[in-house]
Scaffold this motif. Structure first.
Motif, PDB file in Angstrom:
ATOM      1  N   ASN A  51       0.817  -1.216   0.000  1.00  0.00           N
ATOM      2  CA  ASN A  51       0.000   0.000   0.000  1.00  0.00           C
ATOM      3  C   ASN A  51       0.853   1.270   0.000  1.00  0.00           C
ATOM      4  O   ASN A  51       0.356   2.354  -0.322  1.00  0.00           O
ATOM      5  N   ALA A  52       2.119   1.142   0.368  1.00  0.00           N
ATOM      6  CA  ALA A  52       3.020   2.301   0.378  1.00  0.00           C
ATOM      7  C   ALA A  52       3.614   2.552  -1.004  1.00  0.00           C
ATOM      8  O   ALA A  52       4.300   3.549  -1.222  1.00  0.00           O
ATOM      9  N   SER A 157       9.707  -0.274   9.704  1.00  0.00           N
ATOM     10  CA  SER A 157       8.637   0.717   9.850  1.00  0.00           C
ATOM     11  C   SER A 157       9.060   2.086   9.332  1.00  0.00           C
ATOM     12  O   SER A 157       8.274   2.804   8.710  1.00  0.00           O
ATOM     13  N   THR A 158      10.330   2.443   9.554  1.00  0.00           N
ATOM     14  CA  THR A 158      10.836   3.729   9.074  1.00  0.00           C
ATOM     15  C   THR A 158      10.910   3.743   7.551  1.00  0.00           C
ATOM     16  O   THR A 158      10.539   4.728   6.905  1.00  0.00           O
ATOM     17  N   ALA A 159      11.384   2.643   6.987  1.00  0.00           N
ATOM     18  CA  ALA A 159      11.487   2.547   5.527  1.00  0.00           C
ATOM     19  C   ALA A 159      10.105   2.634   4.878  1.00  0.00           C
ATOM     20  O   ALA A 159       9.940   3.269   3.829  1.00  0.00           O
ATOM     21  N   LYS A 165       5.136   8.204   2.501  1.00  0.00           N
ATOM     22  CA  LYS A 165       5.126   9.662   2.479  1.00  0.00           C
ATOM     23  C   LYS A 165       5.930  10.225   1.313  1.00  0.00           C
ATOM     24  O   LYS A 165       6.056  11.450   1.180  1.00  0.00           O
ATOM     25  N   LYS A 166       6.483   9.310   0.500  1.00  0.00           N
ATOM     26  CA  LYS A 166       7.291   9.689  -0.666  1.00  0.00           C
ATOM     27  C   LYS A 166       8.460  10.595  -0.289  1.00  0.00           C
ATOM     28  O   LYS A 166       8.821  11.532  -1.033  1.00  0.00           O
ATOM     29  N   THR A 167       9.045  10.294   0.861  1.00  0.00           N
ATOM     30  CA  THR A 167      10.286  10.969   1.248  1.00  0.00           C
ATOM     31  C   THR A 167      11.362  10.614   0.238  1.00  0.00           C
ATOM     32  O   THR A 167      12.247  11.409  -0.066  1.00  0.00           O
ATOM     33  N   VAL A 168      11.269   9.381  -0.274  1.00  0.00           N
ATOM     34  CA  VAL A 168      12.153   8.911  -1.336  1.00  0.00           C
ATOM     35  C   VAL A 168      11.332   8.860  -2.623  1.00  0.00           C
ATOM     36  O   VAL A 168      10.274   8.235  -2.660  1.00  0.00           O
TER      37      VAL A 168
END
Length: 340
Positions: A51-52, A157-159, A165-168
């Motif tokens: 889902n991410a 969980s951090t990854a 959040k599309k930090t990457v």
């Protein structure tokens, strides 16, 4: 690898097979009544990772050696209570890489072959370690910093938060984070913190090499070792912990007995599914998963009217030969496993 039988299967005059099966770890009717099997894998972790990702990214995974995990995400979640019921019905098998369970009056084998069938993961031989070069190539650098910079520890969980959040945003890096998360939290889960390992990250330098790596064999070995460590004393405890992809054991039994999925129930807490770390940033807790009904499983087990489908007997992966599994009865050891 040829599927090994529990013993020799001489034919009788009626064309059936008679054999002597190993003893049960617990006599029928005297199995310990425990509570559940605990795992370090969240029942929702596969869905949470998928889902991410964008649909295009999910398709990349679907078309890789991890593809069947996408299908598994829609199947009933791991039931700790059902697994507890199953583990108390083991046969005494000396082979390190093979376990047998009695269900519905028949023995069901759990080996690397069955694991490969239900997971679709590469289960071949481990690649040979390359000999250490006398002169190390100046360009050979650890791959971990390419993904995480100076960060030494990275939790799954951090990854996942970084992906969601599309930090990457780099597509290549996002795919590598997702694959590493799957390996760490789905296939090789050993603790609730679910940290990524640098040794696994090193394979990400070549994605073709990463997907070809026998993750299935590695995951199976971890799970089987955990199962084999449980003797009669430990199996008599209320709760039993298993490392690795314990859901694979349930998948094998469901393939053999599809009627187990006729009745499912919502998993509303870790008391039924597995680990207590079931949500990532509060996302997982919003989505309830369906899981097997232990009560229904007991009813199916008592009826002893199950015909096992051919997936567990025919070698669809070309790993071995077709064979028929024996079925013990209450009065003897006469065989008659049904072929679907």
């Amino acid at each position: 690898m040829i599927p090994s039988r529990v013993g020799e299967l001489p034919e009788d005059q009626d064309g059936g097979t008679i054999m002597s099966l190993p003893e049960m770890m617990f006599a029928e009717g005297e199995e310990p009544v425990g509570v559940r099997v605990l795992t370090y894998q969240s029942s929702r972790i596969i869905n949470t990772i998928l889902n991410a990702l964008d649909e295009e990214e999910v398709q990349v995974i679907r078309q890789s050696s991890f593809g069947k995990l996408v299908e598994i995400a829609d199947k009933p979640a791991f039931s700790g209570r059902f697994a507890r019921f199953l583990l108390s019905r083991q046969l005494k098998v000396e082979k390190k890489h093979e376990a047998w369970f009695r269900f519905a009056g028949q023995p069901i084998r759990f080996s690397l072959r069955e694991f490969a069938i239900v997971t679709g993961l590469p289960c071949g031989e481990f690649p040979k370690k390359q000999k250490v070069k006398k002169k190390k190539n100046i360009n050979d650098k650890p791959y971990w910093p390419e993904l995480f910079g100076s960060v030494e520890d990275m939790r799954v969980s951090t990854a996942i938060k970084m992906l969601r959040k599309k930090t990457v945003t780099d597509k290549d890096i996002r795919m590598k984070l997702a694959c590493l998360a799957i390996v760490s939290s789905v296939l090789l889960s050993t603790n609730l913190k679910m940290k990524m390992l640098k040794e696994h990250a090193e394979l990400l330098g070549d994605m073709e090499e990463f997907f070809a790596f026998p993750w299935g064999r590695l995951a199976f070995d971890m799970l089987m070792t955990s199962i084999k460590k449980k003797d009669e004393i430990s199996l008599s405890q209320n709760s039993i912990a298993l490392k690795g992809f314990a859901l694979a054991l349930q998948l094998v039994i469901v393939e053999a007995v599809p009627s187990l999925t006729e009745v499912v129930q919502e998993s509303c807490s870790s008391s039924e599914s597995d680990s207590d770390e079931d949500d990532v940033d509060g996302v997982g807790s919003k989505t309830k998963k369906k899981t097997l009904s232990p009560a229904h499983a007991r009813e199916v087990d008592k009826k002893e009217e199950v015909c096992f489908p051919s997936i567990l007997f025919n070698d669809i992966l070309g790993i071995g030969k077709e064979y028929t599994s024996p079925r013990p009865s209450k009065t003897g050891r006469r065989v008659g496993a049904c072929m679907g």
